[in-house]
Write an enzyme that holds these catalytic residues in place. Sequence first.
Site, PDB file in Angstrom:
ATOM      1  N   ASP A 117      50.827  24.733  37.471  1.00 54.12           N
ATOM      2  CA  ASP A 117      50.379  26.427  38.243  1.00 54.12           C
ATOM      3  C   ASP A 117      49.208  26.295  39.670  1.00 54.12           C
ATOM      4  O   ASP A 117      48.396  26.676  39.226  1.00 54.12           O
ATOM      5  CB  ASP A 117      50.433  26.902  37.303  1.00 54.12           C
ATOM      6  CG  ASP A 117      50.059  29.050  37.644  1.00 54.12           C
ATOM      7  OD1 ASP A 117      50.232  28.853  38.558  1.00 54.12           O
ATOM      8  OD2 ASP A 117      50.318  29.449  36.314  1.00 54.12           O
TER       9      ASP A 117
ATOM     10  N   GLN B 159      44.167  39.519  32.387  1.00 57.03           N
ATOM     11  CA  GLN B 159      45.511  39.789  32.966  1.00 57.03           C
ATOM     12  C   GLN B 159      44.312  40.171  34.427  1.00 57.03           C
ATOM     13  O   GLN B 159      43.574  41.196  34.289  1.00 57.03           O
ATOM     14  CB  GLN B 159      46.256  40.289  33.032  1.00 57.03           C
ATOM     15  CG  GLN B 159      47.641  40.114  32.591  1.00 57.03           C
ATOM     16  CD  GLN B 159      47.670  39.247  31.431  1.00 57.03           C
ATOM     17  OE1 GLN B 159      46.213  39.808  29.901  1.00 57.03           O
ATOM     18  NE2 GLN B 159      48.361  38.329  30.600  1.00 57.03           N
ATOM     19  N   GLY B 160      44.811  39.947  35.437  1.00 61.75           N
ATOM     20  CA  GLY B 160      44.204  39.823  37.050  1.00 61.75           C
ATOM     21  C   GLY B 160      43.388  38.675  36.927  1.00 61.75           C
ATOM     22  O   GLY B 160      42.462  38.337  38.943  1.00 61.75           O
ATOM     23  N   ASP B 161      42.851  37.952  36.095  1.00 65.04           N
ATOM     24  CA  ASP B 161      41.657  37.281  36.458  1.00 65.04           C
ATOM     25  C   ASP B 161      42.500  35.653  36.991  1.00 65.04           C
ATOM     26  O   ASP B 161      42.242  34.229  37.859  1.00 65.04           O
ATOM     27  CB  ASP B 161      40.332  36.331  35.023  1.00 65.04           C
ATOM     28  CG  ASP B 161      39.929  37.563  34.998  1.00 65.04           C
ATOM     29  OD1 ASP B 161      39.767  38.064  35.895  1.00 65.04           O
ATOM     30  OD2 ASP B 161      40.093  37.809  33.497  1.00 65.04           O
ATOM     31  N   SER B 162      43.843  35.624  37.108  1.00 65.98           N
ATOM     32  CA  SER B 162      44.695  34.451  36.910  1.00 65.98           C
ATOM     33  C   SER B 162      44.589  33.714  38.593  1.00 65.98           C
ATOM     34  O   SER B 162      44.199  34.462  39.666  1.00 65.98           O
ATOM     35  CB  SER B 162      46.171  34.609  37.106  1.00 65.98           C
ATOM     36  OG  SER B 162      46.479  34.517  36.020  1.00 65.98           O
TER      37      SER B 162
ATOM     38  N   HIS C 198      51.754  31.122  40.411  1.00 67.50           N
ATOM     39  CA  HIS C 198      52.345  32.521  39.844  1.00 67.50           C
ATOM     40  C   HIS C 198      51.819  33.597  41.037  1.00 67.50           C
ATOM     41  O   HIS C 198      52.667  34.382  41.068  1.00 67.50           O
ATOM     42  CB  HIS C 198      52.087  33.017  38.451  1.00 67.50           C
ATOM     43  CG  HIS C 198      51.269  33.253  37.870  1.00 67.50           C
ATOM     44  ND1 HIS C 198      50.091  32.315  37.737  1.00 67.50           N
ATOM     45  CD2 HIS C 198      50.595  34.512  37.621  1.00 67.50           C
ATOM     46  CE1 HIS C 198      49.488  33.072  36.591  1.00 67.50           C
ATOM     47  NE2 HIS C 198      49.230  34.021  36.666  1.00 67.50           N
TER      48      HIS C 198
HETATM   49  N1  ARG Z   1      48.683  34.945  33.862  1.00 66.94           N
HETATM   50  C1  ARG Z   1      47.532  35.693  33.455  1.00 66.94           C
HETATM   51  C2  ARG Z   1      47.127  36.571  35.531  1.00 66.94           C
HETATM   52  O1  ARG Z   1      48.151  36.623  35.169  1.00 66.94           O
HETATM   53  C3  ARG Z   1      46.496  35.653  33.005  1.00 66.94           C
HETATM   54  C4  ARG Z   1      45.934  34.991  31.787  1.00 66.94           C
HETATM   55  C5  ARG Z   1      44.614  34.451  31.239  1.00 66.94           C
HETATM   56  N2  ARG Z   1      45.266  34.637  29.738  1.00 66.94           N
HETATM   57  C6  ARG Z   1      43.995  34.034  28.853  1.00 66.94           C
HETATM   58  N3  ARG Z   1      44.585  34.671  27.702  1.00 66.94           N
HETATM   59  N4  ARG Z   1      43.318  33.188  29.296  1.00 66.94           N
HETATM   60  O2  ARG Z   1      46.618  37.116  35.483  1.00 66.94           O
END
Ligand code: ARG
Length: 269
Positions: free
Chosen positions: A128, A215-218, A82
């Site tokens: 993913d 968010q941002g760690d993905s 993603h």
């Molecule tokens: N989807 C998020 C991103 O794009 C990462 C989410 C991870 N969330 C979590 N609760 N571990 O950065």
Amino acid sequence: MAKHRRRDRKFRLTLTAVVAAAAFLPVAAAAAPSSGARPNIVGGTEASISDHPYAVYLTDKNGNQFCGGVIVSPAAVATAAHCAKAVSRAELRVVAGRQDKRTNDGRTVSVRDVWMPSGFTDPGQGDDVAVLKLSQSLPYQAANLPGDESLYAEGTKATVMGWGRTADGGARSDVLRSAVVPIVSDSSCRSSYSNYDSRSMVCAGYPQGEVDACQGDSGGPLVVGDTLIGIVSWGDGCARPGKPGVYTRVTTYADEIRSEADSSRGVFW
Ligand code: ARG
């Protein structure tokens, strides 16, 4: 070899001390922690890129960081599918060897080709994962890929890192942060998330939440030692009780990642 290690460690300690001293004054003034607020990834601490040289981040062409990634061979970076889809290949950049986004440290490289599983649709459906084949090789240590499932045992302490939000709905971090999270069993994760798929995903976190990616760690790494076992993928909010972080299960894709990473060479050097 041993001598080199010792010198590296000494240098690292000195560097850490200097960075810590430099960072202490403004941070201490700004972050008077109130009830249970943790100024960190969520619930982590500032990390050194020299301890995690394979940790990279992705930016768009304007230099805005939006995801993490991990070096898996000199010219290949694994990330979340993603993340790889969020920005066009031509505008995607990989920043390596830089702990603090505000500096010019390390290298910024472009992407020559992107691989991802053909069935990928969205993180909640699994698959993913992506491999970014770089236009130049990077002089930083790659993470190892796991050989078997032994590192996925419930309770195994893994480390997640990234430059993402430091609180649910909060701002992104300027500096690399890391946190330790235990692996959650498949049955427990299935009770947290009805769409949990133990083939393509693995969960990590504490029952009470508090520590998590955000968010941002993905796309960033979940490691045990220097072995990549997970890639930050999704979760319900961040660090919520009963809602662990969900990661791409790297063993399932290790052979494909390896062969895609190996194919990322020989064209330009
Ligand atoms: N989807 C998020 C991103 O794009 C990462 C989410 C991870 N969330 C979590 N609760 N571990 O950065």
